[in-house]
Design a protein around this motif. Structure first.
Motif: not given
Length: 319
Positions: A93-105, A137-146
């Motif tokens: 959950x933290x990885x998804x939130x972080x990657x989403x936030x960081x990618x936006x920047x 880690x793959x699950x984090x990426x998959x949550x964001x469409x990778x």
């Protein structure tokens, strides 16, 4: 997990690398030099904190001097609470939130996010712990469409391993110039087994794909281009080529290929042996290279040449 209690931010600079590396990964020893040499920027290295606990981190990489990230190559989460007890998976959950936030920047608006790449053990599927680490880690990426793009085999050659003598079927000479190499790179894309090249060919011509590969990789090698070799038949006709080189981190067999009309004759072994001899003669500490899991002819050639499969790479992309 309550995301309101997460602090997500980039590191302030090299002085916070100790914080960033609380979650370990094989690239950690390269981060300081990457920052100093311009291959990373502090604003591209992000952390997710709950109090003093590091729950997740992400980092992007580029070629020195570039203004935009080329690769997402660090994504780690705290695996100590992975949801295996039926509770929430705070790390994912933290990885998804972080990657989403960081990618936006970090990722320019309207552009495709850089490819994700992670080095994993060669037998990562065989152990419960190693498999969970990779899949989380793959699950984090998959949550964001990778999605999974390709799995690659990483090989190493070390001094002491045998270096085959020339077989005599092929001769070798330096590449005449960039134009000749680009011409050969264009020709070998016919029937290629490389996933990245095949994907490029769906979006551009073979010549454009060759130029892109050259500019993204070969043009950045630190070593002399005199190391590169064209393999020729007795009449001088090119049969393939190899680019032994030094990149920012290691000596490598950067690109090796047999021209389509000469495949199936065993030339791949001679060409790889020549590239290995070029580097071995310079007493390098190791030689690294890689090929797609599905490229069985190339993988077998590395094994026959005394290379060892030391790791794999998982690559994920966004459509």
């Amino acid at each position: 997990m309550d995301q309101n209690d997460l602090i997500m931010r980039p590191i302030t600079g090299p002085e916070e690398l100790d914080l960033f590396t609380r979650l370990p990964y094989v690239l950690d020893d390269e981060l300081a030099d990457d920052l100093a040499d311009g291959r990373r920027r502090p604003e591209w290295l992000w952390v997710a904190l709950r109090g003093d606990r590091l729950l997740a981190r992400v980092a992007w990489w580029c070629q020195a001097g570039d203004d935009t990230p080329f690769l997402l190559d660090v994504l780690d989460i705290d695996d100590s609470d992975d949801g295996s007890d039926g509770g929430s998976d705070d790390g994912v959950d933290a990885g998804v939130a972080l990657l989403r936030t960081a990618m936006a920047e970090v990722v320019p608006a309207g552009t495709r996010p850089p490819e994700y790449s992670r080095i994993v053990p060669p037998d990562w599927r065989d152990g419960e712990v190693t498999r969970r680490v990779v899949e989380n880690r793959m699950a984090v990426l998959e949550h964001l469409g990778a999605r999974l793009f390709v799995e690659r085999l990483r090989f190493e050659w070390h001094p002491g391993a045998p270096v085959p003598e020339p077989a005599g079927c092929l001769a070798f000479r330096p590449v005449h110039d960039t134009g000749e190499l680009l011409g050969l790179m264009t020709r070998v894309l016919d029937g290629t087994l490389d996933a990245h090249s095949r994907a490029d060919l769906t979006r551009m011509s073979a010549r454009e794909a060759a130029v892109r590969h050259y500019e993204d990789e070969l043009a950045h090698y630190r070593s002399p281009r005199e190391w590169w070799r064209v393999a020729t038949l007795p009449d001088g006709e090119p049969a393939g080529f190899v680019t032994p080189a030094r990149n920012d981190y290691n000596h490598v067999i950067g690109y090796l290929a047999v021209l389509p009309e000469h495949r199936g004759n065993g030339y791949i072994d001679e060409i790889l042996a020549e590239g290995t001899r070029v580097l071995a003669a310079r007493e390098v500490p190791r030689i690294r290279s890689a090929t797609d899991l599905g490229n069985t002819p190339m993988a077998n050639a590395f094994l026959r040449a005394g290379y060892v499969n030391t790791a794999r790479t998982i690559s994920m992309t966004w459509d």
